[in-house]
Design an enzyme around this catalytic site. Sequence first.
Site, PDB file in Angstrom:
ATOM      1  N   ASP A  27       0.866  -1.168   0.000  1.00  0.00           N
ATOM      2  CA  ASP A  27       0.000   0.000   0.000  1.00  0.00           C
ATOM      3  C   ASP A  27       0.915   1.235   0.000  1.00  0.00           C
ATOM      4  O   ASP A  27       2.141   1.129   0.116  1.00  0.00           O
ATOM      5  CB  ASP A  27      -0.945  -0.040   1.213  1.00  0.00           C
ATOM      6  CG  ASP A  27      -2.186   0.801   0.974  1.00  0.00           C
ATOM      7  OD1 ASP A  27      -3.217   0.540   1.616  1.00  0.00           O
ATOM      8  OD2 ASP A  27      -2.124   1.728   0.134  1.00  0.00           O
TER       9      ASP A  27
HETATM   10  C1  GLC Z   1      -4.274   4.188  -0.239  1.00  0.00           C
HETATM   11  C2  GLC Z   1      -5.230   3.075   0.162  1.00  0.00           C
HETATM   12  C3  GLC Z   1      -5.350   2.005  -0.880  1.00  0.00           C
HETATM   13  C4  GLC Z   1      -5.201   2.604  -2.259  1.00  0.00           C
HETATM   14  C5  GLC Z   1      -3.769   3.084  -2.380  1.00  0.00           C
HETATM   15  C6  GLC Z   1      -3.495   3.757  -3.744  1.00  0.00           C
HETATM   16  O1  GLC Z   1      -3.515   4.576   0.860  1.00  0.00           O
HETATM   17  O2  GLC Z   1      -4.981   2.448   1.401  1.00  0.00           O
HETATM   18  O3  GLC Z   1      -6.626   1.361  -0.684  1.00  0.00           O
HETATM   19  O4  GLC Z   1      -5.480   1.637  -3.255  1.00  0.00           O
HETATM   20  O5  GLC Z   1      -3.417   3.979  -1.338  1.00  0.00           O
HETATM   21  O6  GLC Z   1      -4.203   4.936  -3.834  1.00  0.00           O
END
Ligand code: GLC
Length: 715
Positions: A272
């Site tokens: 993430d």
């Molecule tokens: C965010 C979220 C995740 C998302 C990623 C990209 O922090 O936790 O669900 O897909 O970053 O935006």
Amino acid sequence: MSEPPPPFRRTDLPVELRVDDLLGRMTLEEKIDQLHQCGASDTNPNNLALRPDAFRPTYGSFIVGGSPAVLEVRNACQRRVVTESRLGIPAVFAADVIHGYRALAPLPLAQACTWDPELVRRGCALAAAEARAQGIDWTFAPMVDHCVDARWGRIAETFGESPHAASAFSAASVRGFQGEQLGGRDSVAACLKHYVGYGASEGGRDYVYTGISPQSLWEMHLPPFEAGIRAGARTVMSGFNDLNGVPASANQYTLTEILRRRWGLTGPVVSDWDSVVQLVNQGFAADDAEAAEKAFTAGLDIDMSSGLYRDHLAAHVAAGRVTLAAVDEAVRRVLRLKFELGLFERPYAEANALTDAAPDPGQFALLEELAARSLVLLKNDGVLPLAASARRIALLGPLAADSAPLLGCWAQYGQPAETQSIAQALKERLPAGVQLRVEQGCSIQGAASDNPAAAVEVARESDLVILCVGEDGPMSGENASRTTLRLAGRQEELVQAVAATGKPIVLVLVSGRPLELAAFEGKMSAIVAAWAGGTRAAAALADTLLGRRNPSGRLAVTWPRTTGQIPLYHNMRPRGRGGDQGAYRDMPTTPLYEFAHGLGYTTFGYGALRLDRTEVKPDGRLVAEVTVTNTGACEGVETVFWFIRDPAASITRPLKELKHFEQASLAPGASRVFRFAIEPRRDLSFPDDDGRSVLEPGEIILLVGGQSASFRVTR
Ligand code: GLC
């Protein structure tokens, strides 16, 4: 005589041969750059235009989004990647298309209340077609976390509290996003997230520790991920959470032992946002270099946005802390995805009718079906559907005339201007002569301009009130934890003041989570959980209030009376004492509305539950049936929920577990036999603390439609 193309460029060769050939041509730096992901939109600090140093043509993947001109940004970035790098390996472009792109469906939690995986699949297919038309190859969805704490804003993104239901919706979403063939015009690679356990965030706060017993991890959190992988999901995203002391983004047991060795995932796992560098904050790595080493050796393939793989992996390889073979295996997974997406043959996205287009009537129909079927009628004293006698209707509350909150969280591509408000939808549909007066009364979160008295005045001069309260989009989703489920701002004051007029009130809730209603629930004539229902939420709601649609949604989460009851869920383990021992002393321990609760405008009668036998062997089959009849005056969709209760086992079992659900539309007076063909190894087993499936002889209680029947599993 022109040179024959290198094997990796030949589409007549198997993907694995193309991967091997290309891998053999790459330098270590080129390989490591394939494991780096950063932003490529004009609202992202990694933006290429703003920070040329943030860009290397050998980077493997980019996140697009935020800017409206996604297709242009995407193709401009790809052109640099393909033309400026030595091997011209195309990048893959990802975005968060969670419940639609510009044509927004209801939030996933709402979609789970439809109990219709096929309908959810169709919604994801629509989202995939739209996303592809913007040049997005890979969506960071479906989110399949397990959560029973509505203080956590991301409960809005989940498919509810039943692992069985979440598994069905996970698989349906993957099939919808990926379609029949990856790389097609209407398909994007799916990404199961946030692997694993993120939804157990302590106190409903975000980015925190999650203490989950190994057995609960297998029973409650892992099943929707396994179901998504069995449905063909190509990628997984690791979570932010510290999983029992070993963060999910650096957890060898979950990332390698389970995902690779047990489930055989062949695609990449992406972290993430910054979850690799956050290992330092979590106290799992002393510095960035160690964070990169620990995440990578645990089995995390792509580092989203932190840059630690780009900056440290080469040194780890040189020092022998990371093997070149492991780097090759991670790069192989990334290249495999790109070949499967057809990016080597079609690196550039082509605009089509869906590119940057407003939703069309065909899309509206599907979005309206999803919104209408996700809506849950929680309470109704008969005031709904609205009678013709209601000649003067007061439409009150902060959600009455504001369309943006209907889109919910993760709606950055949605267009409020294309989204009808509840007021607009009702005005379009109310018969001539019916007076509709709209008054906000207060804002969602409180403002100096709030004026509940103005709303109360309009209520006094009406026959009936439709009172629309709840949340705006950013109040649920990521980093949106709340200490209470109570209505924000002066909304509760508004509800109480309008209730004091004595007028019948239809309470409409627009939100991404269950809300606390204990203080005024008894004063409402009807309560509708409309959720954040997306672009066509208002149309679906208006049709339902007016009786043109018969609500059929059923809760996918337990609805607590108050925040203080959390966690409260249907599949809890039994407590040691009976009666009211162990219950709360200040309030009933029961929820306000049970899991699977929902009313409609017709009624259904259940005949006697029938079993074709009272004993079944592990490899046998027991068929249970119940006849359901529409005993009301209008057509309706009924969902039949089949639960089991295992009263005595080597590991305590939940009070009840959903094991099968089936839905059908029945005309007035029509009947249908609903069947659950029980296969003990599939339906009656449970996991131990290392995921081994356990099936034990003994009594099983089957529950359906308020009835129960027992049978025995024999040796
Ligand atoms: C965010 C979220 C995740 C998302 C990623 C990209 O922090 O936790 O669900 O897909 O970053 O935006």
